[in-house]
Motif scaffolding. Structure first.
Motif, PDB file in Angstrom:
ATOM      1  N   UNK A  83       0.821  -1.215   0.000  1.00  0.00           N
ATOM      2  CA  UNK A  83       0.000   0.000   0.000  1.00  0.00           C
ATOM      3  C   UNK A  83       0.859   1.272   0.000  1.00  0.00           C
ATOM      4  N   UNK A  84       1.916   1.283   0.808  1.00  0.00           N
ATOM      5  CA  UNK A  84       2.687   2.530   0.918  1.00  0.00           C
ATOM      6  C   UNK A  84       3.521   2.775  -0.336  1.00  0.00           C
ATOM      7  N   UNK A  92       0.256   3.213  -3.240  1.00  0.00           N
ATOM      8  CA  UNK A  92      -0.738   4.177  -2.756  1.00  0.00           C
ATOM      9  C   UNK A  92      -2.155   3.574  -2.791  1.00  0.00           C
ATOM     10  N   UNK A  93      -2.924   4.050  -1.834  1.00  0.00           N
ATOM     11  CA  UNK A  93      -4.287   3.514  -1.654  1.00  0.00           C
ATOM     12  C   UNK A  93      -5.141   3.675  -2.904  1.00  0.00           C
TER      13      UNK A  93
END
Lengths: 438, 224
Positions: B93-94, B97-98
């Motif tokens: 995720x990081x 990105x979401x």
């Protein structure tokens, strides 16, 4: 507010879109599920909040001094304020942390303090979470989404912004950082119940999310291992791994989730660990009883926030009271967390009561008893109407150059009528927490 | 954000790219095969399975179209491939990105919500989401290495499927050229000898398909 409530489905779609979930184990099998969100926020008046904020800062300051004392001179024990037995018999006390001073003397970088509001309006502390408190990410996401789907609601309600938590957390990490090295968030892995939060906070703070095996210790320094034998020095680890699994060389030898020898690097001051290992002694349910005494002892102040009335069966008078009044009390096993080991006397049958009484008599240090606080119910949407449910508040306090309380918090509510158990692991839902602006 | 990337993350990024692109291309192929199966060759799905190298245990074209798309128990199915992509993305995720991740979750949600008898046409939305995913990779993944790794998976999968499904030679040459240019950006993650062999082999109009597929299997060097 009405518009926001009408947008409930839209909010849930956004939560699903972003994969806002938490994990639970049922029958030993891991499931991920949405954390039920209720769009009616808890609103806290500014005057009330000012009092809570002061009380929390006072409490965390005392807890930090307690940890510093207990892992060095133990003056509070020598002065007879806390019985020795409460320290050494606590699972949270780690002799491996003796005489280690963490970066800048901070133990309690991120504290999650659980409170409830009684019917007379007073706020009461239920427990302190000083190890790896979770839950801050949910109100941040809820706020982002609710502002998106119902902007008008926020034009007319003047409330504190809550997304500043990310900056607060990053500053806390940077302040603790010992050498300007890499800032990482250590997760036990995707099958941890709070994995979503670990990855979300990494994304938002710009820290690197690391898994067991990504970090190694060499010459008492911690490194993040990259491709093809490259590596980078680590300055601060916001670890979401429990103490007992953090370092197999110092704690549980069978742990595959930790970093071998990280305690050596930590003891040498070559890396900061957030929160400090050994904090479990301060959030032991049995020690919670002594926090008001710590405030008086270390700060010479009167506690601004009160604990729930608590009895320690360790003391003969308290034990007698608990055994005689067990039906109206809530009994808690000090070694459990997450809503487990909590029993209401009124819900137990005779056999169960007899068992608990026996255990209280034979292992008094293992239990605490509290009066059941008739805390206020909050409105929760159900179907097309609202119902009343018990709710608590987890407030977050972060320690860097100064102690700051996040102007929001995680309000958790029980899903079942008459239930007092709000933990997400037990099926509870959550609300955003609005703090009125000055 | 750190400068380095771990072996595990590199693999996750690579496989994320592969799975997303596999679903995207397979959806395109399914629409083509669906068209043939209407009134031309009802059993065309046998050839689809053979080319893709998956088990063909479908009793009819209808069963194939349904199970191959929706059956979560079928490890080859479209929904399973999206789940594999999601499993990798969950860990990243990081990095991705979401927002980027959300297009995979939306794709899964769309398939899960499709009517049981929905035709391939209903899955155009998934193709759109996956194009948005790749757009988001370019827009939001500002760190070069992870972006290049996820794209390495994409380009490699693209080439693999084009070879398997006998696309025209000039199309294969274009994809090899694209992969080679991409490899220039991130040399260390590609086996340079195999890259050279790939180029030599695919220059032949009658290149050995099995050899090309084997080279592709070993081209990404952090792939354990």
């Amino acid at each position: 507010m009405t518009t926001l409530i009408e947008q409930r489905d839209a909010v849930n779609k956004w939560l699903e879109r972003y994969g806002v979930r938490f994990g639970v184990y049922k029958g030993g099998v891991f499931h991920e599920q949405l954390f039920p969100f209720d769009p009616i926020p808890r609103v806290i008046k500014r005057s009330e909040w000012n009092h809570i904020e002061k009380g929390l800062i006072q409490r965390v300051k005392a807890l930090n001094l307690f940890l510093s004392d207990i892992y060095s001179g133990k003056q509070i024990v020598a002065d007879g304020v806390i019985p020795e037995e409460f320290i050494y018999s606590s699972k949270g006390y780690l002799p491996q942390c003796e005489n280690i001073t963490p970066s800048k003397g901070i133990y309690t970088h991120i504290c999650g303090i659980d409170l409830v509001q009684a019917r007379d309006g007073s706020w009461i502390i239920l427990e302190d979470n000083l190890r790896i408190p979770s839950g801050a990410s949910y109100p941040i996401i809820a706020r982002t989404i609710t502002r998106k789907v119902s902007p008008h609601t926020f034009e007319h309600n003047h409330i504190e912004e809550n997304r500043g938590y990310i900056d607060l957390l990053r500053k806390t990490m940077d302040y603790a950082n010992v050498n300007g090295g890499l800032a990482v968030i250590l997760t036990p892995g995707r099958y941890n119940s709070a994995f979503f939060e670990h990855s979300f906070l990494a994304e938002k703070t710009g820290a690197t999310l690391v898994f067991p095996g990504d970090l190694t210790v060499e010459n008492e320094k911690v490194y993040y291992n990259g491709l093809f034998n490259t590596r980078q020095k680590v300055g601060v680890i916001y670890r979401r791994v429990s103490d007992e699994f953090l370092d197999p060389m110092a704690f549980d030898k069978s742990s595959l989730l930790g970093i071998p020898n990280v305690m050596q690097a930590y003891a040498k001051g070559n890396v900061a660990l957030m929160n400090a290992p050994g904090n479990g002694i301060a959030d032991d349910k049995g020690l919670c009883y002594f926090v008001p005494k710590m405030i008086e002892y270390y700060l010479h102040e009167t506690p601004l926030l009160q604990n729930a009335p608590t009895y320690l069966p360790y003391y003969p008078d308290d034990r007698k009271y608990v055994l005689e009044n067990i039906r109206k009390l809530v009994i808690k096993d000090v070694s459990e967390a997450g809503g487990y080991g909590v029993m209401f006397g009124r819900d137990m049958d005779e056999e169960h009561l007899a068992n608990i009484k026996h255990l209280i008599e034979t292992e008094p240090r293992r239990w605490i008893a509290q009066e059941v606080i008739d805390f206020i119910d909050l409105e929760v949407l159900e179907g097309s109407g609202t119902v009343l449910r018990k709710a608590d508040l987890r407030a977050f306090v972060l320690c860097a150059d100064e102690i700051r309380v996040w102007h929001s918090g995680l309000t958790r509510f029980a899903r079942e009528p008459d239930s007092f158990v709000v933990n997400s692991s037990q099926g509870g839902g959550f609300k955003d927490t609005w703090v009125e602006k000055n | 954000m750190g400068e380095l990337i771990s072996n595990t993350k590199a693999e996750n990024l690579f496989w994320l790219g592969r799975y997303v692109q596999r679903v995207y291309i397979v959806l395109h192929l399914l629409r083509k095969y669906r068209d043939v199966m209407i009134d031309e060759n009802e059993g065309a799905y046998h050839s689809f399975c053979e080319k893709l190298g998956i088990t063909d245990n479908y009793a009819s074209s209808d069963e194939f179209l349904h199970n191959y798309v929706y059956d979560k128990e079928n490890p080859d199915s479209l929904i399973s491939m999206l789940t594999y992509a999601s499993n990798n993305a969950t860990l990243l995720r990081e990095e991705i990105k979401s927002e980027t991740f959300s297009y995979i979750l939306l794709s899964i949600s769309h398939i899960e919500n499709c009517a049981k008898d929905a035709d391939i046409d209903a899955l155009q939305t998934v193709s759109d989401y996956l194009l948005a995913f790749w757009g988001s990779v370019d827009e939001r993944m500002f760190k070069r290495e992870p972006r290049n790794m996820v794209k390495a998976g994409k380009y490699l999968e693209d080439l693999d499927l084009h070879v398997r499904f006998d696309y025209p030679h000039e199309r294969i040459l274009y994809l090899v050229d694209r992969l080679e240019k991409h490899a220039e950006k991130e040399k260390v993650i590609f086996n340079q000898i195999l890259l050279y062999q790939l180029k030599s082999e695919t220059l032949q109009p009658d290149c050995d398909k099995l050899k090309v597929l084997d080279i592709l299997k070993h081209l990404f060097v952090v792939n354990g």
